[in-house]
Design an enzyme around this catalytic site. Sequence first.
Site, PDB file in Angstrom:
ATOM      1  N   GLU A  25       4.076  -0.976  -2.047  1.00 27.83           N
ATOM      2  CA  GLU A  25       4.656  -0.668  -0.753  1.00 27.83           C
ATOM      3  C   GLU A  25       3.678  -0.946   0.399  1.00 27.83           C
ATOM      4  O   GLU A  25       2.550  -0.443   0.409  1.00 27.83           O
ATOM      5  CB  GLU A  25       5.124   0.794  -0.725  1.00 27.83           C
ATOM      6  CG  GLU A  25       5.744   1.240   0.589  1.00 27.83           C
ATOM      7  CD  GLU A  25       6.947   0.419   1.004  1.00 27.83           C
ATOM      8  OE1 GLU A  25       7.811   0.158   0.160  1.00 27.83           O
ATOM      9  OE2 GLU A  25       7.016   0.027   2.192  1.00 27.83           O
ATOM     10  N   THR A  75      11.693  -3.853   2.178  1.00 26.88           N
ATOM     11  CA  THR A  75      11.582  -3.827   0.709  1.00 26.88           C
ATOM     12  C   THR A  75      12.733  -4.579   0.053  1.00 26.88           C
ATOM     13  O   THR A  75      12.528  -5.338  -0.895  1.00 26.88           O
ATOM     14  CB  THR A  75      11.608  -2.383   0.158  1.00 26.88           C
ATOM     15  OG1 THR A  75      10.653  -1.605   0.835  1.00 26.88           O
ATOM     16  CG2 THR A  75      11.317  -2.357  -1.339  1.00 26.88           C
ATOM     17  N   HIS A  89       3.996   4.305   2.484  1.00 26.43           N
ATOM     18  CA  HIS A  89       5.079   3.929   3.396  1.00 26.43           C
ATOM     19  C   HIS A  89       4.869   4.639   4.730  1.00 26.43           C
ATOM     20  O   HIS A  89       4.438   5.799   4.754  1.00 26.43           O
ATOM     21  CB  HIS A  89       6.423   4.346   2.774  1.00 26.43           C
ATOM     22  CG  HIS A  89       7.619   3.755   3.466  1.00 26.43           C
ATOM     23  ND1 HIS A  89       8.008   4.137   4.738  1.00 26.43           N
ATOM     24  CD2 HIS A  89       8.493   2.814   3.065  1.00 26.43           C
ATOM     25  CE1 HIS A  89       9.075   3.450   5.092  1.00 26.43           C
ATOM     26  NE2 HIS A  89       9.398   2.636   4.094  1.00 26.43           N
ATOM     27  N   ASP A 102       4.978  -5.820  -0.627  1.00 25.77           N
ATOM     28  CA  ASP A 102       6.375  -6.170  -0.308  1.00 25.77           C
ATOM     29  C   ASP A 102       6.557  -6.717   1.108  1.00 25.77           C
ATOM     30  O   ASP A 102       7.364  -7.610   1.342  1.00 25.77           O
ATOM     31  CB  ASP A 102       7.341  -4.999  -0.598  1.00 25.77           C
ATOM     32  CG  ASP A 102       7.076  -3.738   0.225  1.00 25.77           C
ATOM     33  OD1 ASP A 102       6.024  -3.637   0.888  1.00 25.77           O
ATOM     34  OD2 ASP A 102       7.948  -2.838   0.194  1.00 25.77           O
ATOM     35  N   HIS A 103       5.764  -6.195   2.062  1.00 22.38           N
ATOM     36  CA  HIS A 103       5.881  -6.625   3.465  1.00 22.38           C
ATOM     37  C   HIS A 103       4.759  -5.968   4.228  1.00 22.38           C
ATOM     38  O   HIS A 103       3.997  -5.181   3.656  1.00 22.38           O
ATOM     39  CB  HIS A 103       7.248  -6.232   4.057  1.00 22.38           C
ATOM     40  CG  HIS A 103       7.582  -4.782   3.837  1.00 22.38           C
ATOM     41  ND1 HIS A 103       6.961  -3.758   4.514  1.00 22.38           N
ATOM     42  CD2 HIS A 103       8.439  -4.183   2.959  1.00 22.38           C
ATOM     43  CE1 HIS A 103       7.430  -2.604   4.092  1.00 22.38           C
ATOM     44  NE2 HIS A 103       8.321  -2.818   3.128  1.00 22.38           N
TER      45      HIS A 103
END
Length: 416
Positions: A38, A82, A197, A256-257
């Site tokens: 994450e 995500t 996150h 993921d990003h």
Amino acid sequence: DGSELVEVSNYVRANQAEPNVEMFGKYEGRNVIAVSLESLQSFVINEEMNGEMVTPFLNSLTNDKDTYYFSDFYHQTGLGKTSDSEFIFENSLYGLGRGAVFFTHGENTYNSFAERLGENGYFTNVMHANNKSFWNRDMIYKSFKLDQFYDLESYNVTEETSVNWGLKDIPFFEQSAALMKEMPQPFYSRLITLTNHYPFYLDPEDIMIPEYDSNSGTLNRYFQTVRYLDESVKEFFDDLKEQGLYENSIIVMYGDHYGISENHNKAMAKYLNKEEITPYDSALLQAVPLYIHIPGSNDGQVMDNVAGQLDIRPTLLHLLGIETSKDMQLGADLFSEEHEDFVIFRDGRFVTDKYVYAGEVCYDRETGEAIDTEACQPFIDRATQELEYSDQIINGDLLRFYDTETGNLLIDTNYK
Ligand code: GP9
Ligand code: MN
């Protein structure tokens, strides 16, 4: 009526990269354990924060004998965050420029990574301790032909074991490994972590390093949650060994990003010792780590391909000896001689070994100086084209008209 498919499929065939003969099928039959890390960006890997190591375990993997570490690798997600990264992983297609494809096209026909593995005798699943309908996952996973979704209900979550968005990553990994132990093999499990996150909160007992000292609480805390994520991955490797699942698996892990948006540029500039963060810097900051860890491979190396998330699907399928010459995918095998140093972002920015294109400016990658757009033009054209083909496949639900086994178009091409 699917007629766009003719052009799209010609493009896909023409741009396909031949698998590397030595790597093709080398790890046939292994379990695939994919871990979505994450919000993890590459700028913390092998770097310190006020003298503290942020990712000690992930650092050690960058020069591990069993790990291919991709140091110039980028996320290609858009607003679907995500879920876009999942979409890309499964399909080697881009998400959409607007909204989240998981919501808007959950019932399309796909030919996902999971489906390919399912055809090859794998038990396929996703593991994520959140409500199953978040991001419309329960719907689109059916379209991806995933056998099972281990969602929130598969996990034991208590007040003590949760923080921020839910179950903490350490117990998540531990419980996931125990669930994997019961799965028929070979299996493909894709695990989605959660603790790192936004807004990056931890319980005091999980804090391992101090906060950073910038004007952004978000960036300051980010280092701490990343440190926790790193620890959780380390423990996961031990969990897998304990469950006897380590040796016979390929463990692929990727960011993921981005986690730190451009709203925190001032703080980022401070951390990176720069006067300011330019569009050139922002583009390069979209780098996320990719690890392909193959126990016993003894061929680990740092790979400097300029590459992105779309490349994961073909790479893994080829390692497992599964042909993709008929697949409608836009990424390329990272071990292929023909893999090109060119990664396209969802918003049209791109990075090559020589150029960075961002904010409609062409930059010399080496110096960061703006140069004549002419140099970038061929890549601009290709980026536009490729994103458009990807959109056409999704918006037209074109895979309905495509037989992946034969590569035949299930449309009447004569009238054209
Ligand atoms: C939610 C998790 C986070 O289940 O995947 O989603 P994000 O906000 O990162 O897209
Ligand atoms: Mn995410």
